[in-house]
Design an enzyme around this catalytic site. Structure first.
Site, PDB file in Angstrom:
ATOM      1  N   GLY A  21      90.129   0.594  70.697  1.00  0.00           N
ATOM      2  CA  GLY A  21      89.988   1.239  72.009  1.00  0.00           C
ATOM      3  C   GLY A  21      89.712   2.726  71.859  1.00  0.00           C
ATOM      4  O   GLY A  21      89.236   3.373  72.786  1.00  0.00           O
ATOM      5  N   CYS A  49      89.258   6.800  74.059  1.00  0.00           N
ATOM      6  CA  CYS A  49      89.104   6.400  75.460  1.00  0.00           C
ATOM      7  C   CYS A  49      90.313   5.637  75.989  1.00  0.00           C
ATOM      8  O   CYS A  49      90.916   6.035  76.981  1.00  0.00           O
ATOM      9  CB  CYS A  49      87.829   5.569  75.573  1.00  0.00           C
ATOM     10  SG  CYS A  49      87.619   4.757  77.139  1.00  0.00           S
ATOM     11  N   LYS A  70      93.165   9.031  83.550  1.00  0.00           N
ATOM     12  CA  LYS A  70      92.897   8.571  84.929  1.00  0.00           C
ATOM     13  C   LYS A  70      94.140   7.965  85.568  1.00  0.00           C
ATOM     14  O   LYS A  70      94.333   8.051  86.783  1.00  0.00           O
ATOM     15  CB  LYS A  70      91.736   7.575  84.957  1.00  0.00           C
ATOM     16  CG  LYS A  70      90.401   8.245  85.211  1.00  0.00           C
ATOM     17  CD  LYS A  70      89.817   8.918  83.999  1.00  0.00           C
ATOM     18  CE  LYS A  70      89.692  10.389  84.006  1.00  0.00           C
ATOM     19  NZ  LYS A  70      89.145  10.943  82.764  1.00  0.00           N
ATOM     20  N   ALA A  79      82.345   7.952  77.104  1.00  0.00           N
ATOM     21  CA  ALA A  79      82.616   6.570  76.702  1.00  0.00           C
ATOM     22  C   ALA A  79      81.477   5.623  77.077  1.00  0.00           C
ATOM     23  O   ALA A  79      81.106   4.750  76.285  1.00  0.00           O
ATOM     24  CB  ALA A  79      83.918   6.104  77.335  1.00  0.00           C
ATOM     25  N   HIS A  98      78.281   0.951 107.320  1.00  0.00           N
ATOM     26  CA  HIS A  98      79.100   1.896 108.074  1.00  0.00           C
ATOM     27  C   HIS A  98      80.461   1.264 108.353  1.00  0.00           C
ATOM     28  O   HIS A  98      80.516   0.069 108.645  1.00  0.00           O
ATOM     29  CB  HIS A  98      78.408   2.205 109.407  1.00  0.00           C
ATOM     30  CG  HIS A  98      79.219   3.087 110.309  1.00  0.00           C
ATOM     31  ND1 HIS A  98      79.344   4.436 110.107  1.00  0.00           N
ATOM     32  CD2 HIS A  98      79.970   2.798 111.401  1.00  0.00           C
ATOM     33  CE1 HIS A  98      80.118   4.955 111.046  1.00  0.00           C
ATOM     34  NE2 HIS A  98      80.516   3.986 111.846  1.00  0.00           N
TER      35      HIS A  98
HETATM   36  C1  LIG Z   1      91.516  13.490  77.625  1.00  0.00           C
HETATM   37  C2  LIG Z   1      90.168  12.836  77.565  1.00  0.00           C
HETATM   38  C3  LIG Z   1      89.649  12.252  78.686  1.00  0.00           C
HETATM   39  C4  LIG Z   1      88.412  11.633  78.637  1.00  0.00           C
HETATM   40  N1  LIG Z   1      87.928  11.070  79.772  1.00  0.00           N
HETATM   41  C5  LIG Z   1      86.720  10.482  79.762  1.00  0.00           C
HETATM   42  C6  LIG Z   1      86.218   9.855  80.925  1.00  0.00           C
HETATM   43  O1  LIG Z   1      86.859   9.842  81.970  1.00  0.00           O
HETATM   44  N2  LIG Z   1      85.013   9.260  80.852  1.00  0.00           N
HETATM   45  C7  LIG Z   1      84.270   9.249  79.700  1.00  0.00           C
HETATM   46  O2  LIG Z   1      83.177   8.693  79.684  1.00  0.00           O
HETATM   47  N3  LIG Z   1      84.734   9.831  78.577  1.00  0.00           N
HETATM   48  C8  LIG Z   1      85.936  10.442  78.583  1.00  0.00           C
HETATM   49  N4  LIG Z   1      86.414  10.999  77.429  1.00  0.00           N
HETATM   50  C9  LIG Z   1      85.588  10.914  76.209  1.00  0.00           C
HETATM   51  C10 LIG Z   1      85.705   9.516  75.565  1.00  0.00           C
HETATM   52  O3  LIG Z   1      87.053   9.264  75.255  1.00  0.00           O
HETATM   53  C11 LIG Z   1      84.850   9.442  74.329  1.00  0.00           C
HETATM   54  O4  LIG Z   1      83.532   9.798  74.658  1.00  0.00           O
HETATM   55  C12 LIG Z   1      84.840   8.049  73.739  1.00  0.00           C
HETATM   56  O5  LIG Z   1      86.133   7.632  73.389  1.00  0.00           O
HETATM   57  C13 LIG Z   1      83.925   8.008  72.517  1.00  0.00           C
HETATM   58  O6  LIG Z   1      83.939   6.749  71.962  1.00  0.00           O
HETATM   59  P1  LIG Z   1      83.636   6.559  70.399  1.00  0.00           P
HETATM   60  O7  LIG Z   1      83.724   5.098  70.150  1.00  0.00           O
HETATM   61  O8  LIG Z   1      82.409   7.262  70.034  1.00  0.00           O
HETATM   62  O9  LIG Z   1      84.800   7.321  69.654  1.00  0.00           O
HETATM   63  P2  LIG Z   1      86.390   7.280  69.726  1.00  0.00           P
HETATM   64  O10 LIG Z   1      86.884   6.822  71.021  1.00  0.00           O
HETATM   65  O11 LIG Z   1      86.816   8.609  69.208  1.00  0.00           O
HETATM   66  O12 LIG Z   1      86.756   6.147  68.677  1.00  0.00           O
HETATM   67  C14 LIG Z   1      86.550   6.305  67.314  1.00  0.00           C
HETATM   68  C15 LIG Z   1      87.553   5.442  66.579  1.00  0.00           C
HETATM   69  O13 LIG Z   1      87.270   5.482  65.194  1.00  0.00           O
HETATM   70  C16 LIG Z   1      88.476   5.497  64.474  1.00  0.00           C
HETATM   71  N5  LIG Z   1      88.201   6.105  63.165  1.00  0.00           N
HETATM   72  C17 LIG Z   1      87.831   7.375  62.899  1.00  0.00           C
HETATM   73  N6  LIG Z   1      87.645   7.540  61.581  1.00  0.00           N
HETATM   74  C18 LIG Z   1      87.901   6.338  61.015  1.00  0.00           C
HETATM   75  C19 LIG Z   1      87.872   5.864  59.677  1.00  0.00           C
HETATM   76  N7  LIG Z   1      87.545   6.659  58.647  1.00  0.00           N
HETATM   77  N8  LIG Z   1      88.200   4.576  59.441  1.00  0.00           N
HETATM   78  C20 LIG Z   1      88.527   3.753  60.475  1.00  0.00           C
HETATM   79  N9  LIG Z   1      88.561   4.140  61.727  1.00  0.00           N
HETATM   80  C21 LIG Z   1      88.252   5.420  62.009  1.00  0.00           C
HETATM   81  C22 LIG Z   1      89.394   6.359  65.336  1.00  0.00           C
HETATM   82  O14 LIG Z   1      90.753   6.079  65.056  1.00  0.00           O
HETATM   83  C23 LIG Z   1      88.983   5.933  66.739  1.00  0.00           C
HETATM   84  O15 LIG Z   1      89.790   4.884  67.210  1.00  0.00           O
HETATM   85  C24 LIG Z   1      87.663  11.612  77.434  1.00  0.00           C
HETATM   86  C25 LIG Z   1      88.194  12.205  76.278  1.00  0.00           C
HETATM   87  C26 LIG Z   1      89.422  12.813  76.336  1.00  0.00           C
HETATM   88  C27 LIG Z   1      89.984  13.434  75.094  1.00  0.00           C
END
Ligand SMILES: Cc1cc2nc3c(=O)[nH]c(=O)nc-3n(C[C@H](O)[C@H](O)[C@H](O)COP(=O)(O)OP(=O)(O)OC[C@H]3O[C@@H](n4cnc5c(N)ncnc54)[C@H](O)[C@@H]3O)c2cc1C
Length: 469
Positions: A39, A42, A51, A321, A445
């Site tokens: 997860g 996000c 949220k 996300a 509406h």
């Molecule tokens: C407080 C906050 C609120 C947010 N709200 C929103 C929102 O409302 N809407 C929105 O669109 N975006 C929001 N975002 C941004 C959103 O969370 C990210 O854009 C999204 O999670 C990116 O997804 P990702 O899969 O690229 O990376 P991530 O969610 O960062 O997932 C990457 C995963 O890879 C794992 N990982 C990293 N390195 C390794 C490794 N070497 N080996 C194995 N696993 C590893 C990590 O543990 C992590 O679980 C928010 C971010 C924050 C911090």
């Protein structure tokens, strides 16, 4: 002996888990490696937890003013533990759901930290202390996401000086909260605690809150922040924080008029996120990592190394996300040999403040800078019966159109349910619709969606319920 898969997905966030699910659906033998919890940011401490807190704080604010509409709440207080327990339950349900979806679609899960040791192999330090090698015959997908940026002078201690990760899990409401960074995350979380009772101060380096977002929309949110009592310092540099023996913190800043000290109980540093590309062997196998730490990839999510793909936050902005998820799907389809590509017209962006801001496409300024003859149509929520009935009349919908053709170039919404209304706007841009297409579409509406119809009509000079400019 190394275990062999067709595809290895490194990271189980919205980018990685969606990619692995889709690969499983397409019959590609896949493993998804995750070092913390499926997860990603996000579900665990980003989109969803924030949220949940935002919706609770909104309810709390509304309950306070219920008497105005005959709903009298005699006694009301925040129970931070119950709030956190509720939020944690949602997170658990969703992250458990991701595991089930991965398995249900035939993707294997492997819990541990992975590192590329060859162009087709990843070494994993598993959670139970073992080292495993997994190999991929077709693809390795880098989906390691992003992490909080820390700044000098503000070493995180998990209690008084914190990042978003800790801020979504606070089991108390700080009396005085200083937020460093007036961007999306800072304002969303700052406003949560402000509504729950914190005195809020925002420190922002640039000359505006929410840089890059439609200025008129930002003004509406700024007004609400101030109405709730926030102090906002723009063009102010956060220099450092001194923790005092009495448990409070002094934040040193340099404002336009000189140095100042802001006393508070908790400092939330929310200056942005950085890609997680270090220490995972990328450079060792020749994958390009740019100056900012991103792992660039093309429209098919391919990096410079054949067989290595990158998606989500680690691949570049916007760090959102829904962008990560869509890239995950595209990447899986490319790996499976389909003719897929990142060919979307727009990525909607939302700020879940109160009111919410949601936008797609060009702002008025950007459209003018690109040489368009711009015609803007606006419709305020204050003109809508539905907005009055939910007591959310702040804000407006703004259509930015190309005057000669009527094509919609951008839609910017600040107001109630902006986050839901913006999906219609995204479709408008994807379909290259004109203001007339929208104005001719019957919107039911009484709904907030009527503001979309009215704003598009206003761009044509034929709005009914607002004055045409
Ligand atoms: C407080 C906050 C609120 C947010 N709200 C929103 C929102 O409302 N809407 C929105 O669109 N975006 C929001 N975002 C941004 C959103 O969370 C990210 O854009 C999204 O999670 C990116 O997804 P990702 O899969 O690229 O990376 P991530 O969610 O960062 O997932 C990457 C995963 O890879 C794992 N990982 C990293 N390195 C390794 C490794 N070497 N080996 C194995 N696993 C590893 C990590 O543990 C992590 O679980 C928010 C971010 C924050 C911090």
């Amino acid at each position: 002996m190394a275990k062999s898969y067709e595809a290895i997905v490194l990271g189980g966030g919205p980018g990685g888990y969606v990619c692995a699910i889709r690969l499983g659906q397409l019959g590609v033998k896949t493993v998804c490696i995750e070092s913390e919890e499926y997860g990603g940011v996000c579900l665990n401490w980003g989109c969803i937890p924030s949220k949940a807190l935002i919706s609770a704080s909104h309810l709390y604010e509304k309950a306070h003013s219920g008497a105005e509409i005959g709903i009298v709440v005699e006694s009301i207080r925040v129970d931070s533990n119950a709030l956190q327990d509720w939020k944690d339950k949602i997170v658990k349900k969703l992250t458990g759901g991701v595991r089930t979806l991965l398995k249900g679609n035939g993707a294997e899960i492997l819990e541990g930290t992975g590192k590329l040791v060859a162009k087709n192999a990843v070494e994993v330090k598993t959670k139970d202390g073992k080292t495993e090698r997994v190999e991929a015959t077709k693809a390795i997908v880098i989906a390691t996401g992003s992490a909080t940026i820390e700044i000098p002078g503000f070493a995180f201690d998990g209690e008084r000086i914190i990042g978003a990760r800790e801020a979504v899990s606070l089991r108390h409401v700080p009396k005085r909260l200083v937020v460093i960074g007036g961007g999306v995350i800072g304002l969303e979380l700052g406003m949560v605690y402000q509504k729950l009772g914190s005195e809020l101060t925002v420190v922002e380096l640039t000359d505006t809150l929410l840089p890059g977002i439609d200025k008129e929309c930002v003004k509406v949110v700024e007004r609400k922040l101030k109405k709730l009592g926030a102090t906002i310092h723009t063009e102010t540099k956060a220099e450092g924080a001194d923790k005092k023996p009495d448990g409070t913190v002094s934040v040193r800043v340099t404002t336009k008029s000189g140095p100042q000290v802001i006393e508070c109980d908790v400092v939330l540093v929310a200056v942005g996120m950085k890609p997680r590309s270090k220490g995972i062997g990328l450079e060792d196998v020749g994958v390009t990592v740019d100056k900012r730490g991103f792992v660039p990839s093309d429209d098919q999510a391919k990096t410079n190394v054949p067989g290595v793909y990158s998606i989500g936050d680690v691949s570049g902005p916007p760090m959102l996300a829904h962008k990560a998820m869509k890239e995950g799907e595209v990447c899986a389809e490319v790996i499976a040999g389909h003719a897929a590509g990142k060919d979307w017209v727009t990525v909607p962006a939302i700020v879940f403040t109160d009111p919410e801001i949601a936008s797609v496409g060009l702002t008025e300024e950007a459209a003018k800078a690109e040489g368009y003859e711009v015609k803007v149509g606006k419709s305020p929520f204050a003109a809508l019966g539905r907005a009055m009935t939910i007591r959310e009349t702040d804000g407006f919908v703004k259509f930015v159109t190309d005057k000669p053709s009527g094509r919609v170039l951008g839609v910017h919404i600040v107001g109630p349910a902006a986050s839901d209304l913006v999906s219609e706007a995204a479709l408008i841009l994807e379909m290259a619709a004109s203001a007339e297409d929208v104005a001719l579409t019957i919107h039911p509406h009484p709904t907030l969606g009527e503001a979309m119809m009215e704003a598009s009509a206003a761009a044509l000079g034929k709005a009914i319920h607002v004055a045409n400019r």
